[in-house]
Design a protein around this motif. Structure first.
Motif, PDB file in Angstrom:
ATOM      1  N   GLN A  30       0.821  -1.208   0.000  1.00  0.00           N
ATOM      2  CA  GLN A  30       0.000   0.000   0.000  1.00  0.00           C
ATOM      3  C   GLN A  30       0.859   1.263   0.000  1.00  0.00           C
ATOM      4  O   GLN A  30       0.614   2.184  -0.772  1.00  0.00           O
ATOM      5  CB  GLN A  30      -0.928   0.014   1.219  1.00  0.00           C
ATOM      6  CG  GLN A  30      -1.901  -1.162   1.248  1.00  0.00           C
ATOM      7  CD  GLN A  30      -2.853  -1.073   2.429  1.00  0.00           C
ATOM      8  OE1 GLN A  30      -3.435  -0.024   2.687  1.00  0.00           O
ATOM      9  NE2 GLN A  30      -2.998  -2.169   3.151  1.00  0.00           N
ATOM     10  N   ARG A  31       1.879   1.316   0.871  1.00  0.00           N
ATOM     11  CA  ARG A  31       2.738   2.490   0.929  1.00  0.00           C
ATOM     12  C   ARG A  31       4.194   2.161   0.675  1.00  0.00           C
ATOM     13  O   ARG A  31       4.951   3.010   0.230  1.00  0.00           O
ATOM     14  CB  ARG A  31       2.615   3.163   2.315  1.00  0.00           C
ATOM     15  CG  ARG A  31       1.307   3.853   2.577  1.00  0.00           C
ATOM     16  CD  ARG A  31       1.235   4.299   4.021  1.00  0.00           C
ATOM     17  NE  ARG A  31       1.632   3.227   4.934  1.00  0.00           N
ATOM     18  CZ  ARG A  31       0.814   2.290   5.369  1.00  0.00           C
ATOM     19  NH1 ARG A  31      -0.443   2.284   4.988  1.00  0.00           N
ATOM     20  NH2 ARG A  31       1.240   1.349   6.178  1.00  0.00           N
ATOM     21  N   THR A  32       4.626   0.967   1.016  1.00  0.00           N
ATOM     22  CA  THR A  32       6.029   0.606   0.899  1.00  0.00           C
ATOM     23  C   THR A  32       6.442   0.580  -0.566  1.00  0.00           C
ATOM     24  O   THR A  32       5.715   0.070  -1.422  1.00  0.00           O
ATOM     25  CB  THR A  32       6.293  -0.760   1.551  1.00  0.00           C
ATOM     26  OG1 THR A  32       5.835  -0.714   2.909  1.00  0.00           O
ATOM     27  CG2 THR A  32       7.771  -1.103   1.522  1.00  0.00           C
ATOM     28  N   ASP A  33       7.596   1.119  -0.847  1.00  0.00           N
ATOM     29  CA  ASP A  33       8.119   1.109  -2.218  1.00  0.00           C
ATOM     30  C   ASP A  33       8.483  -0.316  -2.622  1.00  0.00           C
ATOM     31  O   ASP A  33       9.135  -1.037  -1.843  1.00  0.00           O
ATOM     32  CB  ASP A  33       9.355   2.008  -2.296  1.00  0.00           C
ATOM     33  CG  ASP A  33       9.864   2.137  -3.709  1.00  0.00           C
ATOM     34  OD1 ASP A  33      10.773   1.365  -4.062  1.00  0.00           O
ATOM     35  OD2 ASP A  33       9.336   2.984  -4.451  1.00  0.00           O
ATOM     36  N   ARG A 155      -6.517   4.216   5.351  1.00  0.00           N
ATOM     37  CA  ARG A 155      -5.266   3.943   4.635  1.00  0.00           C
ATOM     38  C   ARG A 155      -4.226   3.274   5.545  1.00  0.00           C
ATOM     39  O   ARG A 155      -3.054   3.594   5.502  1.00  0.00           O
ATOM     40  CB  ARG A 155      -4.710   5.234   4.039  1.00  0.00           C
ATOM     41  CG  ARG A 155      -5.599   5.788   2.917  1.00  0.00           C
ATOM     42  CD  ARG A 155      -5.001   6.990   2.216  1.00  0.00           C
ATOM     43  NE  ARG A 155      -4.950   8.171   3.069  1.00  0.00           N
ATOM     44  CZ  ARG A 155      -3.832   8.726   3.523  1.00  0.00           C
ATOM     45  NH1 ARG A 155      -2.673   8.199   3.206  1.00  0.00           N
ATOM     46  NH2 ARG A 155      -3.880   9.806   4.262  1.00  0.00           N
ATOM     47  N   ARG A 157      -3.501   3.315   8.737  1.00  0.00           N
ATOM     48  CA  ARG A 157      -2.761   4.147   9.679  1.00  0.00           C
ATOM     49  C   ARG A 157      -3.395   4.028  11.065  1.00  0.00           C
ATOM     50  O   ARG A 157      -4.551   3.617  11.196  1.00  0.00           O
ATOM     51  CB  ARG A 157      -2.764   5.603   9.226  1.00  0.00           C
ATOM     52  CG  ARG A 157      -2.108   5.840   7.872  1.00  0.00           C
ATOM     53  CD  ARG A 157      -2.157   7.315   7.518  1.00  0.00           C
ATOM     54  NE  ARG A 157      -3.516   7.820   7.542  1.00  0.00           N
ATOM     55  CZ  ARG A 157      -3.856   9.084   7.806  1.00  0.00           C
ATOM     56  NH1 ARG A 157      -2.917   9.964   8.104  1.00  0.00           N
ATOM     57  NH2 ARG A 157      -5.119   9.471   7.809  1.00  0.00           N
TER      58      ARG A 157
END
Length: 752
Positions: A30-33, A155, A157
């Motif tokens: 979702q957020r990790t590259d 998202r 969090r």
């Protein structure tokens, strides 16, 4: 064929047959590259994949701390990496936080892995909660409760909230010492910083229990007994009891005094490098006196430092008491091992990222490639510390591998902010409201130079000063100071509100150090003084203006000497300060000689008291047939001179009622300082009793001791956050009928 992470750990029957990777896919991000995942994998497309590489990939991905779960699935010749990302901390909040500042707490939590933008880890949050509770315990808040709330947000969090119920701090209700026979319990408790709750402990907070403070107090207790001959004194137990409501603490200390011992002899044994008589002169312990731990430690320190003067950096002195319990006697043996003589190979600097090396090195009195000298090293450390640029200065001695006769010195410093931007206000019953503003930098660009701009406004004086100082104008340590100023003043008690004197000018001064404590100053300047004609100006000023003109020019030369051996400039408890300063103007319209002599000394007295005396003599003389210029007069009366008399009211009084001072001044003060009851050993807050005497005489008038004014009284001295504060209540003892009396006086920033 599909295989999960569990299959990789299963028996060989379920093992994946090695194959060549055609593709690697990642699911669940979702957020990790994606590059973070690919970078952790121990294989690439085209490599042969097997169970060992799969297990290594799982370990590497879990080690990133970004994922709750990771699975590896094989789809034909492709590998699918399925991840379940950990939530990210969106915010860290505190509710009910009063005892601590939030900013340092946020920083410490972030250092521990809990902060905005970091992966959420429940274990870290639990540990942080326990650490916060532990910090509350160090503040005696035993009833404090910390509850952590984790709120899921969109998202993936979370918001982390620490809710504190601090409660009230537990106060020490009682301290007892059991087993004391030789001394009164109350006398022993006076040694402690920790105290039961009292009328002033709201300020000192000495009634809050701290294990560190208690250990320090127990060490003071032990030293008290050992210094009085009780060589076998011991603390047998310490009991700390907290009440059921966690609001009060009782401390019980059980001690064993033992018996007092008298020193019968002091012997030097071991190797004293053939200088036994010299080292014997350093022994501060005399037969027939009670054994004293401080005296033994001080003697050992002196001997060790004397070895250091001869280059023995690793000398050891081992005190070995030979005890005779039946007679209560002890023979002290000081066994010395000088080890080897060494010289300093290199001096390294560490920690000075802003300050230039030369600023530190020029303060050193120990040189490279010379014999190790303990006195010079200590002096060097003290000189670097006195610069004021560092919060901590230490010198470490390190052996040089393969060279037993060499050492390296490492000077470690911790830099602190040396710039100061100040906007402030002060108030006294003499000056009323005064405003100050300044910007100063004590270490401009790391050069060690000073640069400052200062503005001051008060009822009787307004000043604008630009100053710069180069402490090493020459390589020999001669300093140079340059001041450019504009002052506007008006005499005290003038009828008008306008400023009657304007004095622009500049000066250059040089300081030549003749020893570590002595400095000689000399310099020159030029200034102009303009006397105005505003309504209410003193008649004496108008007369001077009529005789010598509206504007006066002078070129004063200055010469002075100062020796300062006080242990503190703000709160001295011992030491001496001596100052002589002369100002001579022989060129220009104004010609005069103005001198000032000052002597201060402080002595430590019993019961934590300090006796201080101060004497100051000012003398001015006009030259070239002219009187001493009225605008260079000395003033007396009020704080700093003779308390109990209105500020600057002594001396000549103009017919208009203005205080215009005089050409001669004598001032004498004596003060006995003692701690405020209940403040423990806090030296920043002291009560004092004082006696003052002094007066001011006009030009041409002789100094008559019979006309001295005198007063006595009580006062309070406090080094407050906004500057030194002094309050006094004085009763005039020698007074004339026309003197202006002001019994209560106070000021921030006054001296003595």
């Amino acid at each position: 064929m599909l295989a999960t992470a569990a299959a990789l750990a299963a028996p060989a029957a379920y093992a994946v047959t090695p194959f060549v990777l055609q593709d690697i896919r990642i699911e669940g991000l979702q957020r990790t590259d994606p590059g973070t995942v690919f970078g952790a994998l121990p294989f690439r497309i085209g490599d042969t994949y097997n169970d060992e590489k799969g297990a290594a990939a799982l370990r590497a991905l879990f080690a990133t701390g970004l994922f709750n779960d990771v699975r590896l699935e094989v789809d034909g010749q492709d590998l699918v990496v399925v991840v379940d990302e950990r939530p990210v901390v969106a915010s860290v909040n505190f509710v009910g936080l009063k005892e601590f500042d939030s900013d340092p707490l946020v920083k410490s939590l972030r250092d521990a892995g809990i902060g905005e933008g970091l992966p959420f880890d429940k274990a870290l949050v639990d540990r942080a909660e326990q650490e916060i509770k532990r910090q509350y315990l160090t503040r005696s808040l035993y009833g404090a409760e910390v509850v952590t709330t984790v709120t899921p947000l969109e998202r993936n969090r979370v918001g982390v909230t620490f809710t504190m119920n601090e409660g009230e701090a537990a106060k020490i209700s009682d301290i007892r010492i059991v087993g004391a026979q030789a001394y009164k319990e109350s006398s022993l408790l006076d040694l402690f910083d920790l105290t039961p709750s009292g009328w002033l402990t709201w300020y000192t907070k000495n009634d809050r229990y701290s294990r560190t403070k208690l250990n320090a107090d127990l060490e003071k207790l032990r030293a008290w007994y050992v210094n009085r001959g009780y060589l076998e004194f011991s603390v047998e137990s310490t009991q700390v009891t907290i009440s059921p409501d966690k609001q009060s603490i009782a401390i019980t200390i059980s001690i064993h005094e033992g018996q007092p011992y008298t020193v019968t002899a002091v012997r030097l044994e071991g190797d004293y490098i053939g200088k036994d008589d010299e080292f014997r002169s350093l022994v501060g312990i005399r037969p027939g006196t009670p054994y004293s731990g401080d005296a033994v430690a001080e003697t050992s320190r002196r001997i060790t430092e004397r070895f250091g003067l001869y280059g023995y950096a690793f000398a050891r002195v081992d005190p070995r008491p030979e005890v005779d319990r039946e007679k209560g006697q002890v023979a002290l043996v000081l066994y010395a091992e000088p080890q080897r003589r060494v010289y300093v190979r290199r001096i390294e600097l560490a920690g000075n990222s802003r300050t230039r090396d030369e600023v530190i090195r020029r303060e050193f009195r120990q040189f490279e490639s010379s014999w190790y000298d303990g006195d010079r090293i200590k002096l060097s450390r003290d000189r670097v510390d006195r610069l004021g640029y560092f919060s901590d200065v230490s010198v470490d001695t390190n052996e040089v591998p393969g060279a037993p006769d060499q050492v390296d010195l490492t000077v470690k410093v911790e830099e602190k902010a040396t710039g100061n931007l100040m906007l402030g206000a002060g108030y006294s019953n003499a000056e009323r409201l005064s405003l100050t503003a300044s910007i100063q930098q004590d270490n401009v660009f790391g050069t060690g130079n000073y640069l400052g701009v200062q503005v001051n406004t008060s009822k009787s004086q307004r000043t604008l000063v630009v100053s710069t100082t180069d402490p090493y104008f020459t390589q020999d340590g001669i300093s140079r100071a340059v001041d450019v100023y504009y002052r506007t003043t008006r005499p005290y008690n003038s009828l008008g509100d306008n400023y009657d004197l304007a004095t622009p000018g500049f000066s250059v001064r040089f300081g030549v150090p003749f020893s570590e404590y002595d400095t000689v100053f000399f310099g020159a300047g030029a200034e102009m003084t303009k006397i105005g004609t505003s309504s209410g100006i003193p008649l004496s000023y108008l007369n001077y203006r009529a005789m010598y003109g509206e504007t006066s020019y002078s070129v004063p030369l200055t010469l002075g000497w100062q020796r300062d051996r006080r242990d503190s400039a703000l709160v001295p408890t011992r030491g001496r300060y001596t100052r002589v300063n002369a100002e001579w103007s022989f060129i220009g319209d104004v010609r005069y000689l103005r001198t000032n002599l000052q002597y201060q000394e402080y002595w430590g007295m019993p019961f934590k008291t300090t006796l201080g005396v101060n004497a100051e003599l000012g003398w001015g003389q006009g030259l070239g047939g002219k009187p001493f210029p009225i605008f260079k007069n000395f003033y007396g009366g009020g704080l700093g001179t003779v308390r109990g008399f209105e500020q600057n009211s002594l001396g000549v009084v103009d017919p208009t009622g203005a205080y215009i001072g005089g050409a001669k001044r004598l001032n004498m003060n004596a003060s006995l300082y003692f701690p405020v009851p209940g403040s423990g050993n806090d030296k920043t807050l002291r009560v004092f009793a004082f006696g003052d005497a002094g007066n001011v005489w006009r030009d041409g008038e002789s100094v008559d001791l019979g006309t001295l004014r005198a007063s006595a009284g009580l006062g309070l001295s406090w080094v407050s956050p906004v500057g030194p504060l002094q309050l006094s209540y004085a009763i005039p003892m020698r007074v004339e009928h026309n003197d202006k009396i002001q019994r209560f006086q106070f000021q921030i920033g006054t001296s003595f």
